[in-house]
Scaffold this motif. Structure first.
Motif, PDB file in Angstrom:
ATOM      1  N   ASP A1538       0.823  -1.055  -0.013  1.00 46.20           N
ATOM      2  CA  ASP A1538       0.177  -0.026  -0.001  1.00 46.20           C
ATOM      3  C   ASP A1538       0.937   1.216   0.007  1.00 46.20           C
ATOM      4  OD1 ASP A1538      -2.083  -1.676  -0.002  1.00 46.20           O
ATOM      5  OD2 ASP A1538      -2.611  -1.459   2.224  1.00 46.20           O
ATOM      6  N   ASP A1539       2.014   1.181   0.833  1.00 48.39           N
ATOM      7  CA  ASP A1539       2.712   2.257   0.694  1.00 48.39           C
ATOM      8  C   ASP A1539       3.486   2.598  -0.639  1.00 48.39           C
ATOM      9  OD1 ASP A1539       2.524   2.972   3.411  1.00 48.39           O
ATOM     10  OD2 ASP A1539       4.313   1.772   3.998  1.00 48.39           O
ATOM     11  N   LEU A1540       3.570   1.440  -1.507  1.00 52.13           N
ATOM     12  CA  LEU A1540       3.977   1.660  -2.788  1.00 52.13           C
ATOM     13  C   LEU A1540       3.148   2.595  -3.463  1.00 52.13           C
ATOM     14  CD1 LEU A1540       6.518   0.946  -4.513  1.00 52.13           C
ATOM     15  CD2 LEU A1540       5.228  -1.150  -5.296  1.00 52.13           C
ATOM     16  N   ASP A1541       1.849   2.095  -3.334  1.00 52.46           N
ATOM     17  CA  ASP A1541       0.900   3.073  -4.086  1.00 52.46           C
ATOM     18  C   ASP A1541       0.907   4.524  -3.607  1.00 52.46           C
ATOM     19  OD1 ASP A1541      -0.085   0.858  -5.497  1.00 52.46           O
ATOM     20  OD2 ASP A1541      -1.649   0.233  -4.097  1.00 52.46           O
ATOM     21  N   HIS A1588       9.836 -19.444  -4.451  1.00 55.70           N
ATOM     22  CA  HIS A1588       8.468 -19.831  -4.800  1.00 55.70           C
ATOM     23  C   HIS A1588       7.403 -19.280  -3.781  1.00 55.70           C
ATOM     24  CE1 HIS A1588       5.508 -22.019  -6.904  1.00 55.70           C
ATOM     25  NE2 HIS A1588       4.852 -22.602  -5.851  1.00 55.70           N
ATOM     26  N   ASN A1589       7.480 -19.442  -2.590  1.00 49.96           N
ATOM     27  CA  ASN A1589       6.743 -18.876  -1.598  1.00 49.96           C
ATOM     28  C   ASN A1589       6.470 -17.368  -1.351  1.00 49.96           C
ATOM     29  OD1 ASN A1589       5.988 -21.707  -0.860  1.00 49.96           O
ATOM     30  ND2 ASN A1589       7.627 -21.740   0.862  1.00 49.96           N
ATOM     31  N   GLY A1590       7.726 -17.111  -1.518  1.00 49.26           N
ATOM     32  CA  GLY A1590       7.772 -15.652  -1.566  1.00 49.26           C
ATOM     33  C   GLY A1590       7.063 -14.748  -2.727  1.00 49.26           C
ATOM     34  N   ALA A1591       7.405 -15.494  -3.876  1.00 47.77           N
ATOM     35  CA  ALA A1591       6.594 -14.826  -5.113  1.00 47.77           C
ATOM     36  C   ALA A1591       5.228 -14.999  -5.151  1.00 47.77           C
ATOM     37  CB  ALA A1591       7.454 -15.434  -6.208  1.00 47.77           C
ATOM     38  N   ARG A1592       4.646 -16.125  -4.530  1.00 49.44           N
ATOM     39  CA  ARG A1592       3.386 -16.557  -4.430  1.00 49.44           C
ATOM     40  C   ARG A1592       2.742 -15.495  -3.532  1.00 49.44           C
ATOM     41  NH1 ARG A1592       0.172 -20.417  -6.241  1.00 49.44           N
ATOM     42  NH2 ARG A1592       1.855 -21.538  -6.835  1.00 49.44           N
ATOM     43  N   GLY A1598      -0.977  -8.738  -4.214  1.00 49.09           N
ATOM     44  CA  GLY A1598      -1.436  -7.831  -5.075  1.00 49.09           C
ATOM     45  C   GLY A1598      -0.016  -6.770  -5.703  1.00 49.09           C
ATOM     46  N   LEU A1599       0.935  -7.405  -5.557  1.00 50.25           N
ATOM     47  CA  LEU A1599       2.146  -6.764  -5.940  1.00 50.25           C
ATOM     48  C   LEU A1599       2.087  -6.185  -7.376  1.00 50.25           C
ATOM     49  CD1 LEU A1599       5.093  -5.679  -5.774  1.00 50.25           C
ATOM     50  CD2 LEU A1599       5.712  -7.970  -6.336  1.00 50.25           C
ATOM     51  N   VAL A1600       1.626  -7.170  -8.294  1.00 46.65           N
ATOM     52  CA  VAL A1600       1.861  -6.687  -9.888  1.00 46.65           C
ATOM     53  C   VAL A1600       0.757  -5.654 -10.070  1.00 46.65           C
ATOM     54  CG1 VAL A1600       1.555  -7.435 -12.276  1.00 46.65           C
ATOM     55  CG2 VAL A1600       2.634  -8.796 -10.367  1.00 46.65           C
ATOM     56  N   HIS A1601      -0.451  -5.706  -9.314  1.00 50.95           N
ATOM     57  CA  HIS A1601      -1.439  -4.850  -9.325  1.00 50.95           C
ATOM     58  C   HIS A1601      -1.102  -3.481  -8.988  1.00 50.95           C
ATOM     59  CE1 HIS A1601      -4.483  -7.829 -10.808  1.00 50.95           C
ATOM     60  NE2 HIS A1601      -4.098  -8.339  -9.705  1.00 50.95           N
TER      61      HIS A1601
END
Length: 1994
Positions: A1538-1541, A1588-1592, A1598-1601
């Protein structure tokens, strides 16, 4: 030179012992060694013929002079013989003096030769001779005086008292042996006789040179003074007393001058006092063990029983006729003592002797000649002893002979009656009783010891009160006034007169007399309305005036010293003190009576609570009439010497004027005259001054009025003074003092010598008071119109402080008059010191210097206000005015040598300091006056003064317990006593006069302040233009220039003196202020570039060795000996001293530890001292270190019982933690916060604290305090009687709380400074001296320091500021270790368990309660450094960044170089470290993660960035499992995203600010902080995405969003303007975009198809950005654009690998074909170096660009490989959809036949057009060529590395650079090999399709939908074109394949796959030629047949 140094050393030791700098146990050693010197004072070895012969033969035979053996020159021998003859010395002793004299000459390098005669040597040798004599006499005198020291009895501490008693017993035993066994007193008396003989014999005196007279006069006085103290203590031997009497009589006869200051007369007085002491019958004989007090019945004097002694004494005294007239008084004094001495002796006629003494006027002589001599006038430490002996004499006389006293009184009264009867015609009469009272008055007025008189109460105290004559009454009242000269004595006098012995004395009687005179005078002049106008009145009789004046003098004395008397007299209904006095003042009385009345009123004004009443009566009485309509701001007229326009008088009626004889009309005319034509008439005090006192040339009334003003303004100037009667304000009074007194004082006549300076002093005291209280405020600078518009109750008059500052800064008459006083000069001041007015002149010069200093202090603020004001006086800076007169500057500089007033010297040095600070070239000025060297020596002498330190707290704080002073401290700002607060005002003069403070203590206090001022002068002058006072005083050679100057250790200058003092380990113990200043000065000299070189050379010299010496004596705890009490500010000063020492050492390490300096040996020695261990200490003992090498102890030092080696540097660290001091609460002050804030400022040490005087003024001005209410304090309203005392008590509590708060913060900041300096040493060691520590020990040393720091941090004993410095050092050490490991590619050898102990320490410090973000930020960085140090593989894997080459190349072939340790052992160690780290972090649990996550989500951005970075490295080291779970559970992961947004808008504004001019400025601190947080956060997310777990988890959160919604990525600069933008714009965008691309790539690498859709969504949403990057159309090739293209190609490569079944057109229908085309175009663009090398941007490095381009091509080729690979289940190796390149090889064919490769023309890629196969062929050729070149380069590097390894002295930096180059070459080989393999593979696939699978017009082609691009091109191929393709392929590809053979030998097994591809390609080429070449031939045959068939005739 034992003969010289023996005396000097013992003298220094004795003085040091009694000044508190040496213990008696050390002194006793010196005394035992020097005992023969004391047994025979001033006796040198006897002359010897053998010694004379040795000297005469010294030219050929080496002569040993006390250890110095060498041959001597003829000149030397001649000088020795002359000195031996002149002084009657042993020749060896004379040689020693000559040798020492030569050594002291400037530039002395060895014995002088015959050709170097120097007249200074004989004179200097004689001077040394006398100095040695003086040194021994001084030591003997100190020992004899020290015998009386019983200060130890007052010690509360038992140990101190016992130690003091032992010292006293030792000194008593030593001196008693000298006196009783060795008869030293007799020897001293004979030495006096010898000195008399020398001084009276010119022939003998001439032998001693021009200085002989001065030395013998001084020596004789020392001898006489020593004899006085011997007999003062009760030493009595009849023989020695007779000898003393003989010497006394002989000396008295030599006193030929009538001057009481004659040196011989002074010695005679001393001897007379010694005789008085010897003949004192009240003192007991001296006994072994020292004098002791005894009861009267026990007092004995052994001489009383010796009748022969008495007879001899009578004979020696002789008759009066045998004595000179001017010395009869001396005989009378001894005779008086002798008469008292023999009172109880049966053999003496004491009455006759007493009568003879009285007949010789003993009392008058003692008063006029003895008490007026220098011995009593000069304020020395001996004066109280002289006075006490006279006091004992008089008390003995008054108590033992009351009948004689009564007889004297009666005779006096009878004589007075006869005078009255005969009218004075009956001849000369004697008034011996009056003279007795006069003598007692003079005696006790000079000595604050009259309390004993009130205690013993002799009969004279009451009997003398019954007087029948006015003259005796006056004498008696003056006698009572003299007895009231201290607060205690004044209290006794007050109560004595409150209940008097008879009605003729007493307060009631006195006030009744005053009221009666007032009533009579008012009846005689009923018209009187004004106090001071001339009129007809009854003249007071002279006796009446005398009586009234005596009453008033007594009243003034009591009121001055006893504050309670003021309130009692004023509050008494019957007395009505002030009203009675003003009533009589309002009558017409003589000026002298007015003066006495005003002085009594002034005494009342000493109580602040009475000041308002006094002001009211002064205004009502009209002492200074002020009209309502006068000019309210007429101060400029007074400053210009004109009459003040606001002083007006309506003339009063005529009459007789006292003191002038002017009658009626003349008086009226005089009153109506003005000073100037047309000016206002004179009135009041102005009239009395100008018309009466000026004519009489006596100014008692003016002096009294000025005293009244002085006392009134001590409590501050009332702003509403005169409200209701005139414009309120004090300015009219200032105008009077400035215009009528000050500006005219030196133009008036004076009847009494010296009264001129008394008038000037009185005026200057007023100015000094006003200026010391003045603080410039904006209202002072309003123009007249604004002032006139102020409300009526507001003063329209400017403040007197403003007037004074304007006068000082105008350069007008006021200023000129002030500096003219300074021009008097020190010589005149010394000469007039003991003359009339000499003391006043001294005070005037002191006050002028104080005013100048205060002006310098106020000038900056005053000028700041003045510059913004209008219509106000212009100002000239004070330094500019002073520099106009060299005479004034020279006079000020000369005052530093003044001997009689330490405060004057202090202020003179302060003026020099201020002048130097403002840039006044003092050295050139002093040089032009030939004074520079002289002033330098004087200032050096001030530093050499051995006076013990007395700081302001020691001077003043103990006095606050004294009730009178405590009251003053609370009610009077001038008595406010504060600890070390800049600007505190102390009325020392008032304290001394009140008896609350010893003048000696004050003198010592200012001596200390002077030393501090000299040090400040050195510091402030350091950066002044050359030559400055610092350069002069520190010994820089002014003639050679600063750059060429050398500092010599033997020179006599300030710097060398201070360095010699600093070498003493006890220096900082007993002189903490001076030591701190010395260390600060050294640091300033070293850190200033202009002086650094010369200073460092001096400090490193063998004679000085400052750095190692200062560190060696540095202590972590200072023990003060019991009998030597510490100063309260000592601990703070010693901490500051330690900090400056450590800072200087850090600078030395920085300078000397450099790689190219010649001083590295000094740095090595210093490092050895710093980091070596001293004696062991038991664990648990304060300062003991936790053992680094003990694993158990490393966990916070829990092991015990083991002795540990300690390092002094760490002891300093531990000492800072031993102070367990609780911070006091901030004082709760019931005032407005803004007002309180104005009282907080930085003090001289730079510490923010309360300005206590300012706070006091604010509190006393608070209305609720004045009203008696204290809101918020819980206090009820004060009673009327106790209102002021209660308010004062509250103020005292608040001020005390502020002082406590100040003290704590000063101590705290001092500890912080030490920690900062300590940190600088460690940082300098790391930065400049790391290699000098030694390879064997450096790592263990640093880890030991780390362990100690973490131990202390984990314990939580450090304050925040100290802990911050500690954490910064932890970070610096770990960073250095990491840097060394990375650069050397070597791992640490520290045991694993010790490394884990460090990690525990870091985590414990992180989790400590109370740590702030700054500390944690440093620890986060330290944690990262530790993990990277212990786990070098914590960087992100290349495959997660899309950077994996994917090569089949064997990594072991090109991997890391073989480690020195076996691979298995190294792997095992790394595994143990990693597993241990993981366990320790896991043990920290969620507490650690919570701290990290909280700091990452909140707080300042810099600490957020560090927290994110720490999380990043922690995940790399121990895995992401627990962190992921914690962040998901507690919602931190969502918060981060959220801070990224939220950051999107901020980052967007950063990028757009340069174009729009709005938003956060690019490159600003805010922008940089935002970028740091963003980068750190993205790095963490990237790390998590690597699993793998981290990426999932990131996908689910919602990282990519969030990335899709980020708009800042779309603000990429347009390629066309890229080169015109500032670099920061390009770099900022690059740092924002790269993490996004890396993150997307990592998601694809970790999740594969699970992340495909979201990544595709991002590419679709930001398609324009993708196209902009892939087009890469920037005009120049930049490193940023290459990196972005590289990352974008890696993303598409990863995308292709994730989903091989779909082409980009299928994933991205709209933009896929464009992305695909631009990707392939990049290969064509960068496959040929010539295309991009010429476009390289200047800031881009060619090699780095080439490396990036290789990776770009590798990614594109990898993409092509994946895309061209057959789909799963497809039987064909390649389908038409996999064709990427069109079948064109024309460019490659030309390149194969040409000498140089031919470029393939670039074409815009479209759906219908694909890049030709020639691109692949050319790229294969390029790769082969680059591989061959890189292999060759790597081979050369490896050979060079092998040769360097064999060299023992190989440069480490060069070796490291070589290793790095080899690593990069291996990376290049891996990249190129991957590209080569895949390019060959793609080429093979295409050729296989064209040559094997494709059939022109056949089924294969028709059955496959080729679509667009390469497939479309293939579909249109004819047989002929296909044959041509085969032919071209064979022609251009075959040479390329042949070139690959050269790679076989270099590549080894790595070339197998390539060789396979090469074979397959060759086969395919043959297939193409065979198949399509024969097909073409058949086609041609068929075509020929068809043509023949068609055209048979052809």
């Amino acid at each position: 030179m034992d003969v010289i140094r023996g005396r000097s050393q013992v003298a220094e030791a004795v003085v040091a012992c009694f000044h508190g700098q040496l213990l008696f146990k050390d002194l006793s050693v010196e005394l035992r060694r020097a005992k023969p010197l004391f047994m025979n004072p001033l006796h040198f070895p006897e002359r010897s013929a053998d010694d004379a012969k040795k000297v005469s033969e010294a030219e050929t035979t080496p002569l040993n002079i006390y250890g110095n053996e060498s041959k001597r020159s003829a000149t030397f021998i001649k000088r020795v013989n002359e000195l031996a003859e002149d002084l009657n010395l042993n020749h060896i002793v004379a040689a020693a003096f000559v040798q020492e004299a030569q050594r002291k000459l400037p530039g002395y390098e060895g014995p002088l030769g015959e050709d170097e005669p120097d007249l200074e040597v004989p004179r200097l040798a004689k001077q040394l001779y006398f100095e040695e004599r003086r040194a021994l006499l001084l030591a003997l005198l100190e020992l004899v005086k020290g015998r009386m020291d019983d200060s130890y009895r007052r010690c509360q501490d038992t140990r101190q008292r016992q130690e003091g008693q032992r010292r006293q017993a030792g000194i008593v035993a030593f001196t008693d042996e000298l006196l009783t066994v060795h008869d030293v007193a007799s020897k001293l008396a004979k030495l006096v006789t010898r000195a008399n003989r020398v001084l009276t014999t010119d022939a003998e005196l001439n032998k001693y040179g021009p200085d002989g007279r001065v030395y013998f006069i001084d020596e004789r006085q020392h001898l006489a003074l020593t004899l006085f103290y011997i007999y003062y203590q009760g030493y009595r031997e009849p023989k020695t007393v007779r000898e003393l009497m003989t010497v006394f009589k002989e000396t008295a006869k030599l006193a030929r001058s009538d001057d009481a200051d004659d040196p011989t007369f002074q010695v005679a007085v001393l001897l007379a006092l010694a005789l008085v002491a010897a003949l004192d019958p009240t003192s007991r004989d001296m006994e072994t063990g020292g004098p002791s007090m005894a009861s009267p019945s026990q007092r004995t004097n052994s001489l009383l029983a010796d009748e022969a002694f008495g007879k001899n004494m009578r004979e020696l005294l002789g008759t009066a006729s045998s004595w000179e007239a001017h010395t009869k008084g001396l005989r009378a004094l001894v005779l008086l003592a002798f008469s008292l001495f023999v009172t109880d002796a049966k053999w003496a006629d004491h009455a006759a002797q007493f009568s003879a003494a009285v007949a010789d006027n003993v009392f008058e002589f003692a008063r006029t000649r003895i008490l007026a001599s220098k011995l009593f006038l000069e304020a020395s430490r001996d004066t109280p002893f002289f006075v006490s002996k006279l006091d004992e004499l008089m008390m003995c006389f008054l108590k033992s002979k009351p009948s004689q006293v009564t007889q004297l009184k009666q005779e006096d009264e009878q004589a007075t009656r006869r005078e009255m009867t005969t009218g004075g015609q009956g001849g000369e009469t004697r008034h011996d009783f009056e003279q007795l009272l006069f003598f007692l008055t003079a005696l006790y007025s000079k000595w604050p010891g009259a309390l004993r008189f009130w205690t013993d109460r002799p009969d004279v105290l009451t009997s003398a009160s019954m007087n029948v004559t006015i003259r005796l009454h006056v004498a008696y009242l003056d006698f009572l006034a003299a007895l009231a000269n201290t607060p205690e004595a004044a209290e006794q006098a007050y109560y004595f007169l409150d209940s008097p012995p008879n009605a003729s004395v007493g307060w009631a009687h006195f006030f009744e007399v005053i009221k009666n005179y007032e009533a009579e005078l008012r009846r005689d002049d009923a018209r009187s309305h004004s106090a001071l106008a001339p009129r007809v009145a009854r003249e007071l009789h002279h006796d009446d005036v005398m009586g009234l004046c005596a009453i008033l003098r007594l009243m003034e004395t009591v009121l001055t010293h006893y504050a309670e008397a003021r309130m009692a007299m004023e509050s008494s209904r019957h007395w009505a003190g002030l009203q009675s006095l003003f009533g009589l003042l309002a009558c017409q009385v003589p000026a002298v009576l007015k003066a006495h009345l005003l002085r009594v009123i002034a005494a009342f004004a000493r109580s602040p609570e009475l000041c308002a009443r006094v002001w009211q009566l002064v205004e009502q009485a009209g002492l200074l009439p002020i009209p309502r309509d006068g000019n309210p701001n007429a101060f400029m007229a007074a400053l210009e010497g004109k009459p003040s326009a606001d002083v007006v008088l309506i003339p009063r009626g005529g009459g007789r004027e006292y003191g002038t004889g002017v009658m009626g009309h003349e008086a009226s005319m005089a009153a109506s005259r003005a000073l100037v034509a047309g000016g206002p008439p004179l009135a009041g005090i102005v009239f009395d001054l100008e018309e009466i006192e000026a004519r009489d040339e006596a100014y008692p009334e003016t002096l009294a009025f000025l005293l009244l003003l002085t006392n009134l303004i001590r409590s501050g100037v009332p702003q509403r003074l005169g409200f209701g009667m005139r414009d309120p304000g004090f300015l009219p009074y200032f105008n009077f003092v400035a215009g009528h007194v000050w500006l005219k004082f030196d133009t008036r006549g004076y009847a009494f010598t010296g009264q001129k300076w008394e008038v000037a002093r009185a005026a200057l005291i007023v100015f000094d008071r006003l200026l010391s209280q003045y603080v410039p405020v904006e209202s002072d600078f309003l123009d007249d119109a604004t002032l006139a518009a102020q409300p009526e109750e507001v003063s329209k008059l400017r403040t007197p402080g403003f007037a004074l500052m304007s006068a000082m800064l105008s350069g007008g008459p006021f200023y000129r008059k002030l500096v003219s006083v300074l021009e008097v000069g020190v010589d005149a001041l010394e000469g007039d010191r003991f003359k009339a007015g000499g003391e006043a002149l001294e005070a005037c010069i002191l006050l002028c210097l104080r005013i100048i200093n205060r002006t310098f202090e106020l000038e900056p603020v005053f000028l700041k206000f003045l510059r913004s004001a209008t219509v106000l006086p212009s100002a000239v800076r004070l330094d500019q005015s002073l520099r106009q007169s060299k005479k004034v500057l020279g006079a000020i500089a000369n005052y530093v040598s003044y001997r009689h007033c330490a405060e004057l010297v202090y202020n003179a040095v302060k003026v020099l300091q201020s002048l130097s600070a403002t840039g006044v070239p003092l050295v050139p000025v002093l040089s032009s006056l030939n004074m520079a060297d002289e002033v330098a020596l004087k200032l050096v002498g001030r530093l050499e003064d051995g006076t013990p330190e007395i700081l302001e707290p020691e001077l003043l704080h103990p006095l606050l317990s004294v009730p009178p002073l405590a009251s003053l401290a609370l009610n009077d700002p001038f008595f406010l006593l504060t600890p070390d607060v800049e600007g505190a005002v102390v009325d020392v003069e008032a304290l001394v006069s009140s008896g609350l403070l010893s003048a000696d203590i004050v003198a010592e206090y200012y001596v200390n302040r002077t030393r501090e001022a000299v040090l400040e002068l050195l510091l402030v002058s350091l950066n002044a233009p050359y030559p400055s006072m610092t350069h002069l005083l520190c010994g820089f050679e002014l003639e050679r220039g600063l750059a060429a100057s050398r500092l010599v250790s033997i020179a006599h200058n300030c710097l060398n003196i201070l360095l010699q003092l600093a070498a003493d380990p006890e220096f900082v113990v007993y002189f903490p202020t001076l030591a701190e200043g010395t260390a600060r000065l050294v640091h300033a000299l070293v850190s200033t570039p202009a002086t650094s070189t010369a200073t460092l050379q001096l400090l490193r010299s063998r004679d000085v060795d400052y750095f190692e010496g200062a560190y060696a004596v540095l202590r972590t705890a200072y023990t003060i000996e019991p009998e030597l009490p510490d100063v309260s500010a000592g601990p703070v000063l010693r901490l500051r001293y330690t900090s400056w020492i450590l800072k200087s050492i850090a600078l030395e390490l920085h300078v000397a530890g450099g790689p190219n300096t010649v001083h590295r040996p000094q740095a090595v020695r210093l490092l050895t001292a710093l980091y070596s261990s001293s004696e062991p200490r038991q664990r648990g003992e304060p300062g003991a270190l936790p053992s680094f090498w003990d694993a158990a102890a490393s966990a916070h030092g829990e092991a015990s019982g083991v002795e540990q080696a300690r390092m002094k540097l760490l002891e300093v660290l531990y000492s800072l933690q031993e102070v367990d001091e609780v911070e006091p609460p901030f004082p709760s002050i019931p005032l407005d916060e803004g007002l309180v804030a104005t009282t907080i400022s930085k003090n001289a040490a730079g510490v923010e604290c309360f300005d206590v005087p300012a706070l006091y003024r604010v509190l006393m001005a608070a209305p609720h305090l004045r009203a008696g209410m204290m809101p918020g304090t819980g206090m009820s309203e004060m009673g009327v009687g106790d209102e002021s005392s209660d308010a004062a008590s509250v103020v005292h509590q608040l001020v005390a709380a502020a002082a406590d708060w100040n003290g704590y913060h000063e101590r705290f900041m001092a500890r912080v400074e030490v920690m900062t300096a300590w940190s600088q040493i460690v940082l300098a060691t790391l930065a400049r001296c790391y290699e000098l520590l030694g390879s064997e020990s450096r790592e263990s040393i640093l880890f030991m320091v780390l362990d100690s720091l973490l131990f202390l941090l984990g314990r939580g004993v450090s304050a925040k500021a100290v802990a911050r410095s500690m954490t910064s050092v932890v970070l610096a050490i770990l960073s250095k270790l990491l840097q060394v490991q990375v650069s050397s590619r070597q791992t640490t050898h520290v045991p694993v368990n010790h490394l884990h102990a460090l990690l525990r320490g870091i985590l414990a410090a992180l989790l400590r309660h109370g740590s702030d973000q700054v500390q944690r930020g440093n620890l986060y960085a330290a944690l990262m450094a530790y993990l990277q140090l212990t786990q070098p593989d914590v960087t992100l894997s290349a495959k997660h960044l899309g950077e994996d080459a994917g090569s089949s190349l064997n990594e072991s072939a090109w991997g890391e170089p073989e480690s020195r340790a076996p691979a298995e052992a190294l792997a095992s160690r790394r595994s143990a470290i990693a597993s241990g780290n993981a366990k320790i972090v896991a043990a920290a649990g969620e507490a650690l993660l919570d701290v990290l996550c909280r700091d990452a989500s909140h707080g300042k951005q810099v600490w957020q960035a560090l927290a994110f970075s720490a999380l990043n490295v922690l995940v790399a080291a121990v895995g992401s499992g627990s962190l992921l779970q914690y962040m998901k559970t507690h919602g931190y992961l969502r918060v981060f995203l959220d801070d990224l947004d939220k950051q999107d808008s901020l980052l967007s504004s950063v990028l757009t600010s340069s174009a729009t001019g709005t938003g956060v400025e690019l490159g600003s601190a805010a922008a940089l902080r935002a970028l740091h947080v963003y980068e750190a956060k993205m790095a963490l997310l990237l790390r998590l995405a690597g699993t793998h777990n981290g990426a999932r988890a990131l996908i689910e959160s919602g990282l990519v969003h969030s990335l899709i919604s980020c708009h800042f990525v779309d603000y990429r600069p347009e390629p066309s303007v890229l080169d015109t933008l500032a670099p920061v714009v390009v770099e900022t965008y690059h740092s924002l975009l790269m993490p996004v691309l890396q993150l997307l790539t990592a998601l694809l690498s970790s999740l594969g198809s699970a992340a495909l859709d979201q990544v595709v969504a991002f590419l679709s949403a930001h398609a324009q950005l993708v196209l902009l990057v892939l087009k890469d159309r920037a005009p120049t090739v930049r490193k940023e654009s290459l990196a972005e293209v590289r990352m974008m190609t890696a993303l598409f490569y990863a995308l292709a690998r994730v989903n091989k079944a779909k082409r980009l057109e299928a994933l991205l229908p709209e933009f896929g074909w464009q992305f695909h085309g631009h990707l392939l175009a990049l290969l064509a663009k960068y496959s040929v170096a010539a295309r991009w090398e010429t476009k390289l941007h200047p800031s881009t490095i060619l090699e780095a660009a080439a490396r990036s381009i290789r990776v770009i091509c590798r990614n594109v080729i990898g993409y092509c490989t994946v895309v061209s690979s057959p789909a799963a289940g497809d039987e064909l190796p390649l389908t038409a959809s996999g064709l990427l390149f069109s079948p064109e090889l024309s460019g490659a064919l030309m390149g194969a036949t040409a000498a140089e490769p031919v470029e393939v023309p670039l074409a815009i890629q479209t759906r219908a057009r694909s890049p030709p196969l020639a691109t692949l062929v050319i790229y294969v050729s390029s790769c082969a060529l680059e591989l061959q070149t890189t292999f060759t380069q790597l081979d050369l590097l490896e050979r060079r590395a092998g040769s360097m390894a064999e060299m023992e002295a190989a440069e480490e930096e060069a070796a490291q650079a070589l290793v790095e180059s080899m690593r990069l070459k291996r990376e290049d080989i891996a990249t190129l090999w991957f590209s080569l393999e895949n390019t060959l593979l793609v080429l093979l696939r295409h050729l296989q399709w064209y040559f094997e699978l494709f059939v022109p017009g056949g089924a294969a082609s028709s059955s496959t939908s080729l679509g667009n691009g390469a497939a479309g091109d293939a579909d249109s191929l004819t047989v002929k074109e296909l044959a041509q393709l085969a032919s071209d392929a064979s022609a251009c590809i075959t040479p390329v394949l042949d070139s690959l053979r050269k790679l076989d030998s270099a590549s080894g097994s790595a070339s197998e796959f390539v060789q396979f591809l090469v074979r397959r390609l060759r086969e395919m080429l043959r297939v193409g030629v065979d198949r399509h070449g024969s097909a073409l031939a058949r086609e041609e045959v068929f075509s020929h047949r068809r043509r023949q068939e068609a055209y048979p005739m052809m």
